[in-house]
Design a protein around this motif. Structure first.
Motif, PDB file in Angstrom:
ATOM      1  N   VAL A   1       0.867  -1.171   0.000  1.00 44.69           N
ATOM      2  CA  VAL A   1       0.000   0.000   0.000  1.00 44.69           C
ATOM      3  C   VAL A   1       0.908   1.227   0.000  1.00 44.69           C
ATOM      4  CG1 VAL A   1      -1.729   1.317   1.295  1.00 44.69           C
ATOM      5  CG2 VAL A   1      -1.838  -1.195   1.240  1.00 44.69           C
ATOM      6  N   GLU A   2       0.658   2.156  -0.886  1.00 47.25           N
ATOM      7  CA  GLU A   2       1.502   3.346  -0.976  1.00 47.25           C
ATOM      8  C   GLU A   2       1.352   4.201   0.274  1.00 47.25           C
ATOM      9  OE1 GLU A   2       2.690   6.403  -4.509  1.00 47.25           O
ATOM     10  OE2 GLU A   2       0.551   6.273  -4.055  1.00 47.25           O
ATOM     11  N   THR A   3       2.473   4.556   0.888  1.00 42.36           N
ATOM     12  CA  THR A   3       2.418   5.435   2.052  1.00 42.36           C
ATOM     13  C   THR A   3       2.175   6.871   1.593  1.00 42.36           C
ATOM     14  OG1 THR A   3       4.784   5.907   2.022  1.00 42.36           O
ATOM     15  CG2 THR A   3       4.078   3.970   3.271  1.00 42.36           C
ATOM     16  N   GLU A   4       1.744   7.699   2.514  1.00 44.16           N
ATOM     17  CA  GLU A   4       1.508   9.102   2.197  1.00 44.16           C
ATOM     18  C   GLU A   4       2.809   9.777   1.762  1.00 44.16           C
ATOM     19  OE1 GLU A   4      -0.662  12.461   1.435  1.00 44.16           O
ATOM     20  OE2 GLU A   4      -1.372  10.433   1.898  1.00 44.16           O
ATOM     21  N   ALA A   5       3.909   9.420   2.417  1.00 42.40           N
ATOM     22  CA  ALA A   5       5.208  10.008   2.054  1.00 42.40           C
ATOM     23  C   ALA A   5       5.618   9.598   0.644  1.00 42.40           C
ATOM     24  CB  ALA A   5       6.273   9.582   3.060  1.00 42.40           C
ATOM     25  N   ALA A   6       5.386   8.342   0.292  1.00 40.72           N
ATOM     26  CA  ALA A   6       5.725   7.869  -1.060  1.00 40.72           C
ATOM     27  C   ALA A   6       4.857   8.545  -2.109  1.00 40.72           C
ATOM     28  CB  ALA A   6       5.575   6.354  -1.129  1.00 40.72           C
ATOM     29  N   ARG A   7       3.587   8.763  -1.779  1.00 43.14           N
ATOM     30  CA  ARG A   7       2.694   9.448  -2.722  1.00 43.14           C
ATOM     31  C   ARG A   7       3.174  10.881  -2.962  1.00 43.14           C
ATOM     32  NH1 ARG A   7      -0.897  13.167  -2.797  1.00 43.14           N
ATOM     33  NH2 ARG A   7      -0.811  13.443  -0.536  1.00 43.14           N
ATOM     34  N   ARG A   8       3.548  11.576  -1.897  1.00 43.93           N
ATOM     35  CA  ARG A   8       4.041  12.941  -2.058  1.00 43.93           C
ATOM     36  C   ARG A   8       5.313  12.971  -2.888  1.00 43.93           C
ATOM     37  NH1 ARG A   8       2.748  13.373   3.521  1.00 43.93           N
ATOM     38  NH2 ARG A   8       4.973  13.149   4.021  1.00 43.93           N
ATOM     39  N   GLU A   9       6.198  12.018  -2.647  1.00 44.05           N
ATOM     40  CA  GLU A   9       7.449  11.968  -3.409  1.00 44.05           C
ATOM     41  C   GLU A   9       7.156  11.727  -4.891  1.00 44.05           C
ATOM     42  OE1 GLU A   9      10.680  10.384  -5.605  1.00 44.05           O
ATOM     43  OE2 GLU A   9       8.976   9.143  -4.994  1.00 44.05           O
ATOM     44  N   ARG A  10       6.238  10.817  -5.181  1.00 47.74           N
ATOM     45  CA  ARG A  10       5.897  10.509  -6.566  1.00 47.74           C
ATOM     46  C   ARG A  10       5.292  11.704  -7.278  1.00 47.74           C
ATOM     47  NH1 ARG A  10       1.044   9.083  -8.281  1.00 47.74           N
ATOM     48  NH2 ARG A  10       0.325   8.399  -6.210  1.00 47.74           N
TER      49      ARG A  10
END
Length: 426
Positions: free
Chosen positions: A199-208
């Motif tokens: 599941v994509e973390t919020e931090a990973a989503r922001r980075e992407r």
């Protein structure tokens, strides 16, 4: 040459069943067990009572490295049980049409990795989360290979404990040494097998969503290096003037066993050795990487401590024996090429101060899977146990029924619930 038959515990697979049977009894436990599985002192978000009803369940798993400094766990030689391809539109095919063949470059090739980025690049939409769908399509298409060898009354439809992507296991192996990026892994038990999907973390989503243009271009460089070194057929040559399309992929599917955990996982393969005398898959596969050129002792130390960890973990799991790395300058020109044999990486890093250890990686992964088995008690495709981790913290979990975290598609549940031979009946 089989690079995995060494007796060194830091680099070996155990391929003889007798060796596995002899050692597996105590592998899942040690004198540290009460420290590793412990009541959680962090704030928990528990949305159900299923986990609480299991007295074997602890609420958190420590990631402290010293707790995993013990004998290397038994890891059986990975066996390829199949493969599949994804085409330019990300469509699944139960065959090897996307397989590519490694063409060894010159030692100092001067490949321009920037070439084609502006006008010959089709990028996969990484905001689309495919979860386990492609692996599940392979399972359905190859169900006869995986049916449980136990009686038909068994609740276990597949003869494995876990189904997942290789990349998810790679994250687990590197967790004891990761200091920047956390993760979330959703687990669902269905007919006796536990499926694990990221599941994509919020931090990973922001980075992407906030990558710089420079970052996007550097991500392209790795795919471009593959184009310079891969041919579409065994007698062909690379075509660096073609289009780079990151939708396309060839994936191996392997089975193995880590201590008493039976694993089925899939991972993308860059290419294979084109030599007719090359060993059978996965030992003929080659992983391709790019990295910044190393000019100082500090850069070499960082390369050993951080990059080689991920390269080793990614290739050791499926039994890929070597990584070919293109070292590039700041402008994206490959100035040298070097081959790293996975079985020799542990020797390469042994003199680095406070460096990572393969045994810690594998023991943590093994204990995490034990933790998941203890925690995931309810067998239902609508039930998700969400395991979360942030650097310097314990692994914790929460439970969700009929939530946005559910990931097993209805078509898969229905297909796997049918009798295996019903599709052949008129």
């Amino acid at each position: 040459m089989d690079h995995y038959r060494s007796r060194s515990p830091n680099s070996s697979y155990h391929s003889r069943p007798s060796a596995y049977e002899r050692e597996r009894g105590d592998r899942g436990r040690s004198h540290c067990e009460n420290q590793r599985f412990r009541p959680n002192s962090q704030r928990q978000h528990q949305s159900g009572s299923a986990a609480e009803q299991n007295p074997l369940n602890s609420r958190a798993l420590s990631t402290r490295r010293e707790l995993y400094e013990r004998d290397f766990p038994v890891y059986k030689q990975p066996v390829e049980v199949g493969s599949f391809s994804l085409d330019s539109e990300r469509r699944f095919f139960n065959d090897g049409r996307q397989m590519r063949y490694y063409v060894e470059p010159e030692r100092n090739p001067n490949f321009d990795l920037r070439d084609g980025y502006k006008d010959r690049f089709i990028k996969r939409d990484d905001s689309v989360k495919e979860k386990l769908d492609h692996i599940l399509r392979w399972v359905v298409a190859n169900r006869s290979k995986l049916n449980s060898r136990t009686t038909s009354a068994s609740s276990c439809a597949l003869d494995v404990d876990f189904v997942t992507w290789r990349g998810h296991l790679t994250k687990l192996l590197t967790t004891p040494y990761e200091t920047r990026e956390g993760w979330m892994l959703a687990a669902t038990k269905f007919r006796g097998t536990i499926y694990i999907s990221e599941v994509e973390t919020e931090a990973a989503r922001r980075e992407r969503e906030n990558r710089t243009e420079r970052h996007e271009e550097m991500m392209y460089w790795g795919y471009k290096f593959e184009q310079y070194t891969c041919a579409d057929n065994v007698h062909g040559a690379p075509d660096p003037g073609g289009v780079v399309n990151t939708n396309e992929a060839f994936c191996t599917v392997v089975q193995t066993r880590l201590a008493d955990h039976r694993l089925l996982f899939s991972g993308e393969v860059d290419c294979r050795d084109k030599d007719p005398g090359a060993p059978a898959p996965p030992a003929c596969y080659v992983e391709l990487k790019t990295s910044a050129e190393i000019c100082t002792p500090k850069q070499r130390s960082n390369f050993h401590r951080f990059k080689l960890l991920k390269w080793w973990a990614q290739s050791f799991l499926p039994g890929v024996p070597r990584v070919v790395a293109g070292f590039r300058d700041h402008e994206g020109v490959v100035v040298s090429v070097e081959t790293f044999h996975i079985s020799k990486i542990s020797q390469l890093i042994k003199n680095e101060y406070n460096c990572w250890r393969p045994t810690v990686c594998m023991n943590f992964c093994c204990d995490f899977l034990t933790f998941v088995k203890r925690t995931v008690t309810e067998d239902s495709p609508s039930m998700v146990y969400l395991f979360s981790w942030e650097p310097h913290r314990d692994v914790t979990f929460s439970v969700h029924r009929d939530s946005q975290f559910s990931f097993l598609p209805r078509w898969y549940v229905e297909e796997m619930t049918r009798r295996p031979d019903s599709q052949h009946q008129s």
